[in-house]
Scaffold this motif. Structure first.
Motif, PDB file in Angstrom:
ATOM      1  N   GLU A   1       0.724  -1.278  -0.113  1.00 35.22           N
ATOM      2  CA  GLU A   1      -0.089   0.037   0.043  1.00 35.22           C
ATOM      3  C   GLU A   1       0.781   1.296  -0.052  1.00 35.22           C
ATOM      4  N   PRO A   2       1.985   1.243   0.899  1.00 33.32           N
ATOM      5  CA  PRO A   2       2.848   2.566   0.830  1.00 33.32           C
ATOM      6  C   PRO A   2       3.507   2.622  -0.596  1.00 33.32           C
ATOM      7  N   ALA A   3       3.712   1.456  -1.245  1.00 29.50           N
ATOM      8  CA  ALA A   3       4.272   1.815  -2.563  1.00 29.50           C
ATOM      9  C   ALA A   3       3.310   2.240  -3.617  1.00 29.50           C
ATOM     10  N   PHE A   4       2.224   1.826  -3.483  1.00 31.16           N
ATOM     11  CA  PHE A   4       1.117   2.320  -4.493  1.00 31.16           C
ATOM     12  C   PHE A   4       0.844   3.812  -3.964  1.00 31.16           C
ATOM     13  N   ALA A   5       0.772   4.193  -2.810  1.00 34.46           N
ATOM     14  CA  ALA A   5       0.909   5.546  -2.338  1.00 34.46           C
ATOM     15  C   ALA A   5       1.764   6.446  -2.812  1.00 34.46           C
ATOM     16  N   LYS A   6       2.715   6.110  -2.791  1.00 37.75           N
ATOM     17  CA  LYS A   6       4.149   6.791  -3.270  1.00 37.75           C
ATOM     18  C   LYS A   6       3.884   7.163  -4.689  1.00 37.75           C
ATOM     19  N   LEU A   7       3.787   5.980  -5.449  1.00 41.05           N
ATOM     20  CA  LEU A   7       3.766   6.120  -7.154  1.00 41.05           C
ATOM     21  C   LEU A   7       2.492   6.741  -7.535  1.00 41.05           C
ATOM     22  N   LEU A   8       1.632   6.820  -6.774  1.00 33.43           N
ATOM     23  CA  LEU A   8       0.087   7.531  -7.145  1.00 33.43           C
ATOM     24  C   LEU A   8       0.135   9.214  -6.538  1.00 33.43           C
ATOM     25  N   GLY A   9       1.298   9.416  -5.690  1.00 34.35           N
ATOM     26  CA  GLY A   9       1.535  10.694  -4.983  1.00 34.35           C
ATOM     27  C   GLY A   9       0.296  10.876  -3.812  1.00 34.35           C
ATOM     28  N   LEU A  10      -0.010   9.952  -3.236  1.00 31.59           N
ATOM     29  CA  LEU A  10      -1.013   9.804  -2.073  1.00 31.59           C
ATOM     30  C   LEU A  10      -0.260  10.338  -0.823  1.00 31.59           C
ATOM     31  N   GLU A  11      -0.955  11.283  -0.127  1.00 30.96           N
ATOM     32  CA  GLU A  11      -0.381  11.770   1.070  1.00 30.96           C
ATOM     33  C   GLU A  11      -0.751  11.198   2.236  1.00 30.96           C
ATOM     34  N   GLY A  12      -0.368  11.454   3.318  1.00 30.82           N
ATOM     35  CA  GLY A  12      -1.123  10.723   4.813  1.00 30.82           C
ATOM     36  C   GLY A  12      -0.786   9.403   5.045  1.00 30.82           C
ATOM     37  N   ASN A  13      -1.506   8.550   5.640  1.00 29.17           N
ATOM     38  CA  ASN A  13      -1.564   7.434   5.824  1.00 29.17           C
ATOM     39  C   ASN A  13      -1.915   6.445   4.659  1.00 29.17           C
ATOM     40  N   PRO A  14      -1.065   5.710   4.084  1.00 25.48           N
ATOM     41  CA  PRO A  14      -0.889   5.246   2.971  1.00 25.48           C
ATOM     42  C   PRO A  14      -2.281   4.156   2.788  1.00 25.48           C
ATOM     43  N   TYR A  15      -2.513   3.628   3.850  1.00 23.98           N
ATOM     44  CA  TYR A  15      -3.559   2.813   3.905  1.00 23.98           C
ATOM     45  C   TYR A  15      -5.037   3.392   3.825  1.00 23.98           C
ATOM     46  N   GLU A  16      -5.269   4.350   4.375  1.00 22.77           N
ATOM     47  CA  GLU A  16      -6.530   4.959   4.342  1.00 22.77           C
ATOM     48  C   GLU A  16      -6.571   5.967   3.034  1.00 22.77           C
ATOM     49  N   ALA A  17      -5.388   6.544   2.475  1.00 21.97           N
ATOM     50  CA  ALA A  17      -5.343   7.180   1.268  1.00 21.97           C
ATOM     51  C   ALA A  17      -5.704   6.579   0.198  1.00 21.97           C
ATOM     52  N   LEU A  18      -5.149   5.075   0.310  1.00 19.95           N
ATOM     53  CA  LEU A  18      -5.546   4.247  -1.050  1.00 19.95           C
ATOM     54  C   LEU A  18      -6.962   4.037  -0.814  1.00 19.95           C
ATOM     55  N   LEU A  19      -7.650   3.735   0.183  1.00 12.50           N
ATOM     56  CA  LEU A  19      -8.964   3.440   0.154  1.00 12.50           C
ATOM     57  C   LEU A  19      -9.760   4.783  -0.440  1.00 12.50           C
ATOM     58  N   ASN A  20      -9.517   5.970   0.045  1.00 14.23           N
ATOM     59  CA  ASN A  20     -10.017   7.017  -0.475  1.00 14.23           C
ATOM     60  C   ASN A  20     -10.039   7.355  -1.874  1.00 14.23           C
ATOM     61  N   TYR A  21      -8.638   7.281  -2.526  1.00 12.58           N
ATOM     62  CA  TYR A  21      -8.227   6.975  -3.662  1.00 12.58           C
ATOM     63  C   TYR A  21      -9.299   5.941  -4.590  1.00 12.58           C
ATOM     64  N   GLY A  22      -9.380   4.871  -3.993  1.00  9.31           N
ATOM     65  CA  GLY A  22     -10.398   3.996  -4.669  1.00  9.31           C
ATOM     66  C   GLY A  22     -11.581   4.487  -4.657  1.00  9.31           C
ATOM     67  N   LEU A  23     -12.351   4.960  -3.787  1.00 14.74           N
ATOM     68  CA  LEU A  23     -13.712   5.758  -3.536  1.00 14.74           C
ATOM     69  C   LEU A  23     -13.810   6.785  -4.602  1.00 14.74           C
ATOM     70  N   GLU A  24     -12.828   7.660  -4.534  1.00 12.51           N
ATOM     71  CA  GLU A  24     -12.874   8.736  -5.662  1.00 12.51           C
ATOM     72  C   GLU A  24     -12.899   8.114  -7.116  1.00 12.51           C
ATOM     73  N   LYS A  25     -11.987   7.380  -7.205  1.00  7.90           N
ATOM     74  CA  LYS A  25     -12.140   6.786  -8.663  1.00  7.90           C
ATOM     75  C   LYS A  25     -13.328   5.946  -8.968  1.00  7.90           C
ATOM     76  N   GLY A  26     -14.034   5.566  -8.133  1.00  3.43           N
ATOM     77  CA  GLY A  26     -15.232   4.585  -8.146  1.00  3.43           C
ATOM     78  C   GLY A  26     -14.701   3.150  -8.423  1.00  3.43           C
ATOM     79  N   TYR A  27     -13.506   2.911  -7.833  1.00  4.46           N
ATOM     80  CA  TYR A  27     -13.295   1.345  -7.950  1.00  4.46           C
ATOM     81  C   TYR A  27     -14.031   0.382  -6.655  1.00  4.46           C
ATOM     82  N   ILE A  28     -14.248   1.311  -5.641  1.00  2.00           N
ATOM     83  CA  ILE A  28     -14.867   0.642  -4.499  1.00  2.00           C
ATOM     84  C   ILE A  28     -16.066   1.602  -4.243  1.00  2.00           C
ATOM     85  N   PHE A  29     -17.122   1.272  -3.545  1.00  2.19           N
ATOM     86  CA  PHE A  29     -18.353   1.756  -3.240  1.00  2.19           C
ATOM     87  C   PHE A  29     -18.547   1.709  -1.529  1.00  2.19           C
TER      88      PHE A  29
END
Length: 181
Positions: A153-181
């Protein structure tokens, strides 16, 4: 989209995925634990695993003592069998069962929450969608970071430029992109 709830997709995958499939079938894992809604998650299903990657499985159980009893009776004699209770992870009762079978370390993550709603499963779905959108170079960079010891998750967050807690940031990214609901 791969149906990650049915492990038969592994039979058509990489050599490591085929090996994982054989191990899971030998253990009779998904049939034996079907009442706990097991789902294979993590890096092996989406082909970003390392040689040392484990088989991560999420399960749902309201009665962890019953789950521990059932799993201990079936797999308790396997190498490194251990049960850990995680104190209040996101206000959820959580246990982790670990052991080794053949070349695979195995980790079963159990919560009193549907498997499809657990963070590990959601992270994998998001990572899968990102890998579909990005090029092979992105995937190579993820694997290179993992080889350097960076968690997925930190690797994805880094390459996607996500800030903060990488685990939460990835979930938020997925919600924003519509990957999860």
């Amino acid at each position: 989209m791969i149906n990650f709830k049915d492990i038969s997709y592994l039979k058509r995958g990489t050599s490591r995925q085929k090996e994982a499939y054989k191990v899971l079938i030998e253990l009779d894992f998904f049939e034996f634990l079907k009442e706990f809604n097991p789902i294979l998650v993590g890096t092996i299903p989406i082909d970003i695993d390392l040689e040392s990657s484990d088989l991560d499985i999420v399960c749902q159980s309201e009665n962890h003592e019953e789950f521990i009893k059932i799993v201990s009776e079936k797999y308790g004699e396997l190498s490194g069998f251990e049960v850990k209770t995680i104190p209040s992870y996101k206000n959820l009762k959580t246990i982790i069962v670990t052991f080794k079978y053949k070349t695979f370390p195995i980790e079963i993550f159990v919560q009193n929450k549907p498997s499809e709603q657990q963070d590990s499963y959601l992270h994998m779905l998001i990572e899968y969608e990102v890998l579909l959108e990005k090029d092979k170079e992105f995937k190579s960079k993820i694997i290179a970071l993992k080889k350097q010891g960076v968690k997925t998750e930190p690797a994805f967050a880094k390459l996607l430029g996500l800030e903060g807690n990488p685990y939460e940031a990835l979930l938020n990214y997925g919600l924003e992109k519509g990957y999860i609901f």
